[in-house]
Design a protein around this motif. Structure first.
Motif, PDB file in Angstrom:
ATOM      1  N   VAL A 171      18.388  56.036  54.528  1.00 51.83           N
ATOM      2  CA  VAL A 171      18.220  55.270  56.475  1.00 51.83           C
ATOM      3  C   VAL A 171      19.964  55.439  55.927  1.00 51.83           C
ATOM      4  CG1 VAL A 171      18.470  53.633  56.854  1.00 51.83           C
ATOM      5  CG2 VAL A 171      16.408  54.648  55.956  1.00 51.83           C
ATOM      6  N   LEU A 172      20.413  55.393  55.753  1.00 53.80           N
ATOM      7  CA  LEU A 172      22.171  54.886  55.407  1.00 53.80           C
ATOM      8  C   LEU A 172      23.116  54.974  54.404  1.00 53.80           C
ATOM      9  CD1 LEU A 172      24.257  53.774  58.392  1.00 53.80           C
ATOM     10  CD2 LEU A 172      24.272  52.140  57.599  1.00 53.80           C
ATOM     11  N   SER A 173      24.257  55.339  54.580  1.00 50.44           N
ATOM     12  CA  SER A 173      25.236  55.179  53.420  1.00 50.44           C
ATOM     13  C   SER A 173      26.071  54.978  54.100  1.00 50.44           C
ATOM     14  CB  SER A 173      24.694  56.841  52.271  1.00 50.44           C
ATOM     15  OG  SER A 173      25.084  57.855  52.997  1.00 50.44           O
ATOM     16  N   GLY A 174      27.111  54.904  53.043  1.00 47.79           N
ATOM     17  CA  GLY A 174      28.335  54.269  52.765  1.00 47.79           C
ATOM     18  C   GLY A 174      29.350  53.416  52.135  1.00 47.79           C
ATOM     19  N   VAL A 221      32.269  40.801  60.863  1.00 49.97           N
ATOM     20  CA  VAL A 221      31.831  42.008  59.502  1.00 49.97           C
ATOM     21  C   VAL A 221      31.437  41.822  58.438  1.00 49.97           C
ATOM     22  CG1 VAL A 221      33.825  43.370  60.642  1.00 49.97           C
ATOM     23  CG2 VAL A 221      34.428  40.997  58.812  1.00 49.97           C
ATOM     24  N   THR A 222      31.600  40.728  58.342  1.00 53.52           N
ATOM     25  CA  THR A 222      30.499  40.106  56.586  1.00 53.52           C
ATOM     26  C   THR A 222      29.078  39.281  57.226  1.00 53.52           C
ATOM     27  OG1 THR A 222      32.690  39.511  55.989  1.00 53.52           O
ATOM     28  CG2 THR A 222      30.944  38.533  54.791  1.00 53.52           C
ATOM     29  N   PHE A 223      28.418  39.894  56.354  1.00 54.65           N
ATOM     30  CA  PHE A 223      26.691  39.355  56.439  1.00 54.65           C
ATOM     31  C   PHE A 223      26.594  39.314  54.726  1.00 54.65           C
ATOM     32  CE2 PHE A 223      26.658  44.263  56.673  1.00 54.65           C
ATOM     33  CZ  PHE A 223      25.859  44.819  55.661  1.00 54.65           C
ATOM     34  N   LYS A 224      25.081  38.643  55.169  1.00 59.25           N
ATOM     35  CA  LYS A 224      24.793  37.993  53.673  1.00 59.25           C
ATOM     36  C   LYS A 224      22.892  38.400  53.295  1.00 59.25           C
ATOM     37  CE  LYS A 224      25.701  33.982  52.578  1.00 59.25           C
ATOM     38  NZ  LYS A 224      25.820  32.859  51.834  1.00 59.25           N
ATOM     39  N   LEU A 225      21.812  39.064  52.422  1.00 56.92           N
ATOM     40  CA  LEU A 225      21.513  40.025  52.222  1.00 56.92           C
ATOM     41  C   LEU A 225      20.583  38.737  50.786  1.00 56.92           C
ATOM     42  CD1 LEU A 225      21.759  43.037  51.322  1.00 56.92           C
ATOM     43  CD2 LEU A 225      21.323  42.427  53.759  1.00 56.92           C
ATOM     44  N   VAL A 226      19.384  37.228  51.906  1.00 59.30           N
ATOM     45  CA  VAL A 226      18.613  37.012  50.842  1.00 59.30           C
ATOM     46  C   VAL A 226      17.766  37.959  50.537  1.00 59.30           C
ATOM     47  CG1 VAL A 226      18.340  34.753  50.721  1.00 59.30           C
ATOM     48  CG2 VAL A 226      20.345  34.878  51.922  1.00 59.30           C
ATOM     49  N   THR A 233      30.126  49.116  62.376  1.00 57.79           N
ATOM     50  CA  THR A 233      29.785  49.426  61.094  1.00 57.79           C
ATOM     51  C   THR A 233      28.706  47.954  60.617  1.00 57.79           C
ATOM     52  OG1 THR A 233      31.333  50.366  60.607  1.00 57.79           O
ATOM     53  CG2 THR A 233      30.464  50.019  59.123  1.00 57.79           C
ATOM     54  N   ALA A 234      28.959  47.199  61.045  1.00 51.18           N
ATOM     55  CA  ALA A 234      27.960  46.091  60.277  1.00 51.18           C
ATOM     56  C   ALA A 234      27.582  45.908  60.985  1.00 51.18           C
ATOM     57  CB  ALA A 234      28.698  44.630  60.433  1.00 51.18           C
ATOM     58  N   GLU A 235      27.405  46.059  62.673  1.00 53.01           N
ATOM     59  CA  GLU A 235      25.898  46.201  63.346  1.00 53.01           C
ATOM     60  C   GLU A 235      24.943  47.209  62.551  1.00 53.01           C
ATOM     61  OE1 GLU A 235      24.496  43.360  65.278  1.00 53.01           O
ATOM     62  OE2 GLU A 235      25.876  42.499  64.815  1.00 53.01           O
ATOM     63  N   GLU A 236      25.019  48.500  62.648  1.00 46.96           N
ATOM     64  CA  GLU A 236      24.890  49.811  62.067  1.00 46.96           C
ATOM     65  C   GLU A 236      23.709  49.596  61.285  1.00 46.96           C
ATOM     66  OE1 GLU A 236      25.563  54.090  61.576  1.00 46.96           O
ATOM     67  OE2 GLU A 236      27.504  52.943  61.692  1.00 46.96           O
ATOM     68  N   TRP A 237      24.498  48.164  59.957  1.00 51.17           N
ATOM     69  CA  TRP A 237      24.158  48.749  58.422  1.00 51.17           C
ATOM     70  C   TRP A 237      23.093  47.168  58.333  1.00 51.17           C
ATOM     71  CZ3 TRP A 237      23.677  51.025  53.863  1.00 51.17           C
ATOM     72  CH2 TRP A 237      24.711  51.524  54.033  1.00 51.17           C
ATOM     73  N   ILE A 238      23.076  46.080  59.701  1.00 50.03           N
ATOM     74  CA  ILE A 238      22.345  44.943  59.757  1.00 50.03           C
ATOM     75  C   ILE A 238      21.575  45.829  59.893  1.00 50.03           C
ATOM     76  CG2 ILE A 238      21.697  42.819  61.041  1.00 50.03           C
ATOM     77  CD1 ILE A 238      24.348  42.040  60.273  1.00 50.03           C
ATOM     78  N   ARG A 239      20.917  46.483  61.093  1.00 51.01           N
ATOM     79  CA  ARG A 239      20.139  47.303  61.624  1.00 51.01           C
ATOM     80  C   ARG A 239      19.102  47.922  60.822  1.00 51.01           C
ATOM     81  NH1 ARG A 239      23.194  47.873  65.942  1.00 51.01           N
ATOM     82  NH2 ARG A 239      23.465  49.920  65.371  1.00 51.01           N
ATOM     83  N   ALA A 240      19.974  48.334  59.630  1.00 48.31           N
ATOM     84  CA  ALA A 240      19.134  49.455  59.126  1.00 48.31           C
ATOM     85  C   ALA A 240      18.304  48.580  57.334  1.00 48.31           C
ATOM     86  CB  ALA A 240      20.143  50.536  58.135  1.00 48.31           C
ATOM     87  N   VAL A 241      19.008  47.567  56.792  1.00 50.20           N
ATOM     88  CA  VAL A 241      18.213  46.942  56.611  1.00 50.20           C
ATOM     89  C   VAL A 241      17.426  45.881  56.595  1.00 50.20           C
ATOM     90  CG1 VAL A 241      18.715  44.909  54.242  1.00 50.20           C
ATOM     91  CG2 VAL A 241      20.758  46.719  54.933  1.00 50.20           C
TER      92      VAL A 241
END
Length: 131
Positions: free
Chosen positions: A13-16, A72-77, A96-104
């Motif tokens: 879905v996303l890489s980077g 720019v920082t987020f946590k997966l729990v 970029t943080a927003e893009e990753w949060i949406r993909a996750v």
């Protein structure tokens, strides 16, 4: 948005690049991340396919939560995970943080698909075999 994809697979879905908070110290390590099929995998770099780790986005019938730490920082729990229950990540910018949060968030809503498929076997009495 920082997701150049030299080794992407079609199901990715996303890489980077993201920075991952080190488990043993207070530092951050730059890693190449890929999110796909309810899993976030990370590598030392996009050209070295030697996986450094992964994080389940859906485990024990529970989806992972994404918690914003700052812009720019987020946590997966994933509290009920049998393995790792938390992963803290940092992007190089807010978009970029927003893009990753949406993909996750998108990938964590889907239960992982089994790695095998069932099909009918006309020669067997049970009619179902695992491939």
């Amino acid at each position: 948005a920082g997701s150049n994809k030299p080794f992407d697979t079609p199901s990715s879905v996303l890489s980077g690049w993201l920075k991952k908070k080190s488990e043993n110290s207070f530092g951050w390590r730059k890693r190449w991340f890929e999110v796909r099929q309810a899993k976030l995998a990370y590598y030392k770099d996009p050209h070295n396919r030697d996986k450094r780790g992964d994080f389940d986005l859906f485990d024990n019938f529970e989806q992972c939560r994404v918690e914003r730490v700052d812009l720019v920082t987020f946590k997966l729990v994933l509290p009920s995970s049998l393995s790792r229950s938390e992963l803290q990540l940092k992007a190089h910018c807010h978009s970029t943080a927003e893009e990753w949060i949406r993909a996750v968030s998108l990938c964590s809503q889907e239960e992982p698909k089994p790695s095998f498929a069932f099909q009918k076997n006309p020669s067997a009495n049970s009619g179902i075999t695992a491939n």
